[in-house]
Design an enzyme around this catalytic site. Structure first.
Site, PDB file in Angstrom:
ATOM      1  N   GLU A 199       0.830  -1.203   0.000  1.00  0.00           N
ATOM      2  CA  GLU A 199       0.000   0.000   0.000  1.00  0.00           C
ATOM      3  C   GLU A 199       0.865   1.254   0.000  1.00  0.00           C
ATOM      4  O   GLU A 199       0.587   2.224  -0.713  1.00  0.00           O
ATOM      5  CB  GLU A 199      -0.907   0.025   1.248  1.00  0.00           C
ATOM      6  CG  GLU A 199      -2.021  -1.007   1.250  1.00  0.00           C
ATOM      7  CD  GLU A 199      -3.107  -0.677   0.258  1.00  0.00           C
ATOM      8  OE1 GLU A 199      -2.839  -0.752  -0.961  1.00  0.00           O
ATOM      9  OE2 GLU A 199      -4.226  -0.355   0.700  1.00  0.00           O
TER      10      GLU A 199
ATOM     11  N   THR B 173      -6.436   8.892  -5.117  1.00  0.00           N
ATOM     12  CA  THR B 173      -6.384   8.823  -3.644  1.00  0.00           C
ATOM     13  C   THR B 173      -5.759  10.092  -3.094  1.00  0.00           C
ATOM     14  O   THR B 173      -6.202  10.635  -2.077  1.00  0.00           O
ATOM     15  CB  THR B 173      -5.575   7.585  -3.206  1.00  0.00           C
ATOM     16  OG1 THR B 173      -6.189   6.426  -3.768  1.00  0.00           O
ATOM     17  CG2 THR B 173      -5.567   7.435  -1.689  1.00  0.00           C
TER      18      THR B 173
END
Lengths: 309, 309
Positions: free
Chosen positions: A128, A181
């Site tokens: 991530e 994001t």
């Protein structure tokens, strides 16, 4: 074990009130990945289908995770990885997380199950970090543990698996627009009032209690986000309309999945879920925006082994 | 029913991470109140023992509540109320809440149980507003519902009763110093970072999950308050020392009860509770500050009827 084929689920993070703390795993959407022992040491991603992602292990979410695991637990073999992305990256359904968590799970199997689920989560967080810039745990923990997961603490990392009422269903729409994001993080307030924080944590408490006690009304009442959703919803076309129509059609609640653009709803039972599915589909039919629809049970198992030898 | 004697429990609000949202009721500490039907209409507080509080119903927490109930539900009789305060007002253990909740419960019995527990909570909140300035629900809901309660929402008011693990005990120390609720509110930050809010609501989720699943370790891990406790603890003499020693002696966690000055701890089992009790007592023995000690089960029932006729 020389070969392993797995399914690693898509995940909905945040789940309205639980920004950066809650996640849930889907049953029907996710990545399929294979892991094959090879004589040549190291990690090789030999094939990626379903999305245009780098094969270079050093910059691929799955590759980064696998390399970190072999560094921690050296092996006298190498691993070839293939990834079939079952859904589009950038959807807000934890695409990088599915690959990162899947890699952690798959490599661990070939290493003889050396790591705990918590350690797998920590490895997956590296994926991530490599792809999204933040070592966030909500999507990867939901993929690894299955069901609903609460990231109770980051230091030290602590993951709590929350029970899932049997009739809970997820209906979601992924409008084919891009929400980065980074952009979705940029619109968030750095500070919030204590009063709003209290409102939000009372709902987090309600949601967790509702999940434990199969109290669908309490789940519905608690699926409220007064902090992140108001700041982000303008990034998602027709969010309010979809949410309103979904709730009118019987959904317990609706919100932004992760950082969007997917809008998720939770529903009680298949019948209501199907009705909410059709309602959302109709709402978006005339919007001139392509979209995918999802209807899924909650995946209480997490990553599943499909085949080994 | 013409006469009623009840026990209305002391309560611990906030419970570390759950500022303004969580409360719990004690078994052994509280007010004893009587309610007697009279021919003369209206509310009369005929006696208060154990504390110096106004007998004038219009400015007494119990009186305000009782008057509001009779206004909503007129009766052809009056009610005389007596209050024995079983503990000191200003302790942070919901003293006004015990009287307000007790009044709501007692008057409702004489009115033939006309109101729901949620309505009783709303009435009792009027007593909190009259005496503390804020119609806060965490103490009164814990007294009325018993056990652990979550004030999930104020608009509309929504109270969730959370299960209590059987071996949970409360040990508390009430140092005889004055902390005014107003002052304790004034030191709170108006705004907090989103990051801190996430940490806090993750702990609220963990605490609620731990209570549902009898997971004492999770309860212990979640009893963390990074927002209110750091701002308030300087108001309470030797807070850090008491907390550290209590945890060293086996307490699951410790924090400020309501707005203080009482420091509460949660413990698993009687043996640990007794050891924590002695440890805290020893810690405070040489501090030149008078104090009371409390050891109590969680009161899962709420207000109890002691006698009727």
């Amino acid at each position: 074990m020389n070969y392993l084929k797995i399914f690693s689920p898509a995940t909905v993070a945040n789940v309205s009130c639980g920004f950066d703390a809650l996640g849930l795993a889907l049953e029907t959407v996710g990545d399929t990945m294979t892991f094959t022992k090879t004589a040549t040491k190291g990690i090789k991603i030999t094939q990626i289908t379903g999305a245009d992602l780098p094969l270079d292990a050093k910059v691929n979410a799955a590759g980064v995770v696998a390399l970190a695991m072999l560094e921690k637990h050296p092996a006298d073999f190498g691993i070839d990885i293939t990834i079939h992305k079952g859904y589009t990256p950038g959807s807000g359904l934890g695409s990088s997380a599915a690959s990162a968590a899947g890699a952690a799970f798959g490599v661990n199997q070939l290493l003889g199950n050396s790591f705990t689920p918590l350690e797998l989560t920590q490895f997956a967080m590296l994926g991530e970090e490599a792809t999204c810039g933040t070592p966030i745990a909500d999507n990867v923990s939901a993929a690894i543990y299955g069901g609903f997961t609460l990231v109770r603490s980051y230091e030290p990392l602590s993951i709590v698996k929350i029970p899932v009422p049997a009739d809970l269903r997820v209906v979601a729409i992924h409008p084919q627009v891009e929400v980065k994001t980074k952009d979705a993080r940029a619109v968030l307030p750095k500070e919030i009032t204590l009063k709003d924080a209290v409102t939000q944590w009372a709902n987090v408490g309600g949601l967790i209690s509702g999940l434990h006690s199969n109290d669908y009304q309490l789940i519905a009442d608690s699926l409220t986000d007064i902090i992140v959703e108001p700041a982000r919803k303008h990034l998602i076309p027709h969010f309010d309309e979809v949410k309103q129509q979904a709730i009118k059609a019987g959904a317990l609640g609706a919100g932004i999945s992760g950082s969007g653009p997917t809008i998720f709803t939770l529903c009680k039972g298949d019948e209501t879920a199907e009705s909410v599915y059709k309602t959302i589909q109709n709402t978006y039919q005339d919007k001139q925006i392509d979209f995918n629809m999802i209807l899924s049970k909650i995946n209480t198992e997490g990553i599943k082994i499909l085949d080994t030898n």
